[in-house]
Design a protein around this motif. Sequence first.
Motif, PDB file in Angstrom:
ATOM      1  N   ARG A 152       0.815  -1.212   0.000  1.00 24.43           N
ATOM      2  CA  ARG A 152       0.000   0.000   0.000  1.00 24.43           C
ATOM      3  C   ARG A 152       0.849   1.263   0.000  1.00 24.43           C
ATOM      4  NH1 ARG A 152      -1.038   4.744   3.254  1.00 24.43           N
ATOM      5  NH2 ARG A 152      -3.240   5.288   3.011  1.00 24.43           N
ATOM      6  N   ASP A 153       1.842   1.364   0.888  1.00 28.07           N
ATOM      7  CA  ASP A 153       2.627   2.585   1.000  1.00 28.07           C
ATOM      8  C   ASP A 153       3.434   2.860  -0.265  1.00 28.07           C
ATOM      9  OD1 ASP A 153       1.633   2.982   3.514  1.00 28.07           O
ATOM     10  OD2 ASP A 153       3.404   2.238   4.568  1.00 28.07           O
ATOM     11  N   THR A 154       4.013   1.809  -0.830  1.00 28.59           N
ATOM     12  CA  THR A 154       4.794   1.980  -2.057  1.00 28.59           C
ATOM     13  C   THR A 154       3.895   2.422  -3.200  1.00 28.59           C
ATOM     14  OG1 THR A 154       6.410   0.336  -1.360  1.00 28.59           O
ATOM     15  CG2 THR A 154       6.295   0.807  -3.714  1.00 28.59           C
ATOM     16  N   GLN A 155       2.738   1.800  -3.330  1.00 26.28           N
ATOM     17  CA  GLN A 155       1.822   2.163  -4.412  1.00 26.28           C
ATOM     18  C   GLN A 155       1.289   3.580  -4.232  1.00 26.28           C
ATOM     19  OE1 GLN A 155      -1.107  -0.711  -5.505  1.00 26.28           O
ATOM     20  NE2 GLN A 155       0.372  -2.371  -5.695  1.00 26.28           N
ATOM     21  N   LEU A 156       1.003   3.962  -3.005  1.00 22.67           N
ATOM     22  CA  LEU A 156       0.530   5.318  -2.760  1.00 22.67           C
ATOM     23  C   LEU A 156       1.610   6.339  -3.121  1.00 22.67           C
ATOM     24  CD1 LEU A 156      -1.487   7.378  -1.735  1.00 22.67           C
ATOM     25  CD2 LEU A 156      -0.729   6.886   0.603  1.00 22.67           C
ATOM     26  N   SER A 157       2.866   6.042  -2.794  1.00 20.31           N
ATOM     27  CA  SER A 157       3.961   6.949  -3.141  1.00 20.31           C
ATOM     28  C   SER A 157       4.057   7.136  -4.648  1.00 20.31           C
ATOM     29  CB  SER A 157       5.294   6.409  -2.604  1.00 20.31           C
ATOM     30  OG  SER A 157       5.354   6.503  -1.197  1.00 20.31           O
ATOM     31  N   LEU A 158       3.924   6.033  -5.380  1.00 22.98           N
ATOM     32  CA  LEU A 158       4.003   6.133  -6.834  1.00 22.98           C
ATOM     33  C   LEU A 158       2.819   6.911  -7.392  1.00 22.98           C
ATOM     34  CD1 LEU A 158       5.435   5.431  -9.454  1.00 22.98           C
ATOM     35  CD2 LEU A 158       4.156   3.275  -9.496  1.00 22.98           C
ATOM     36  N   SER A 159       1.630   6.650  -6.873  1.00 26.71           N
ATOM     37  CA  SER A 159       0.459   7.392  -7.340  1.00 26.71           C
ATOM     38  C   SER A 159       0.624   8.885  -7.094  1.00 26.71           C
ATOM     39  CB  SER A 159      -0.802   6.889  -6.633  1.00 26.71           C
ATOM     40  OG  SER A 159      -1.127   5.578  -7.034  1.00 26.71           O
ATOM     41  N   ARG A 160       1.111   9.249  -5.929  1.00 21.24           N
ATOM     42  CA  ARG A 160       1.318  10.668  -5.623  1.00 21.24           C
ATOM     43  C   ARG A 160       2.340  11.296  -6.557  1.00 21.24           C
ATOM     44  NH1 ARG A 160       1.508  10.165   1.014  1.00 21.24           N
ATOM     45  NH2 ARG A 160      -0.729  10.507   1.384  1.00 21.24           N
TER      46      ARG A 160
END
Length: 223
Positions: A152-160
Amino acid sequence: MTMAKQDTGTTQALQGLEHGDSSVRLRTALALGTAPDPRFVDALIRRCAIEPEFYVREMLTWALIRHPDSMTLPALVGEVRSERAQARSQALHTLSKIGDRQAWPAITRALLTDADDEVARSAWRAAVVLVPPGEEPALTAVLATQLGRGGRDTQLSLSRALIALGEVILPALRAAATDPDPHVSTHAIATERLLRDPEAGFEFAVEEAKRIVALGGDERKDG
């Protein structure tokens, strides 16, 4: 100040950065940022590579950005090529805080796709800060290869990071939305949802994206 006092002060500062008590290391970093001195730039960068406490690392970064860019950029650019993952990550983090686009050439594809999630996340954040005008499509193309990666955290960072680039990301997201890997397509659809509705929240966007992928993409046009 006499040479002897200067040498004593330097020794005390270096010892403070290596002290076993994290509060001492924090106070030392604060002092070195409050009174910037080029003699301590290398020591601050070396400590960033091994410092175990997050809040101390943040103070080390603050101390570094208090120094002139001309003193810090060359060493930080060299540090992103370190074999130590934390050294790469912290150097990238500090470069993103400095925001000097002279560092852009150091943000390589290898860093943007680094096997270590923390390094990659730091590289993504640095890239969207440092990317020169006109280079956004090329950066998007590399970042899009990381869709579906990690938790979740890695994917959220990429989305941001992608969303920070704006509408230029849409062609890449729409291409990735048809990827046969559901992790990739779900992440791409969720990122587009967040681009269009930042208030939706990442978890909600992901759940909506999962539903769309499960339905074969028929409802994408409703997003």
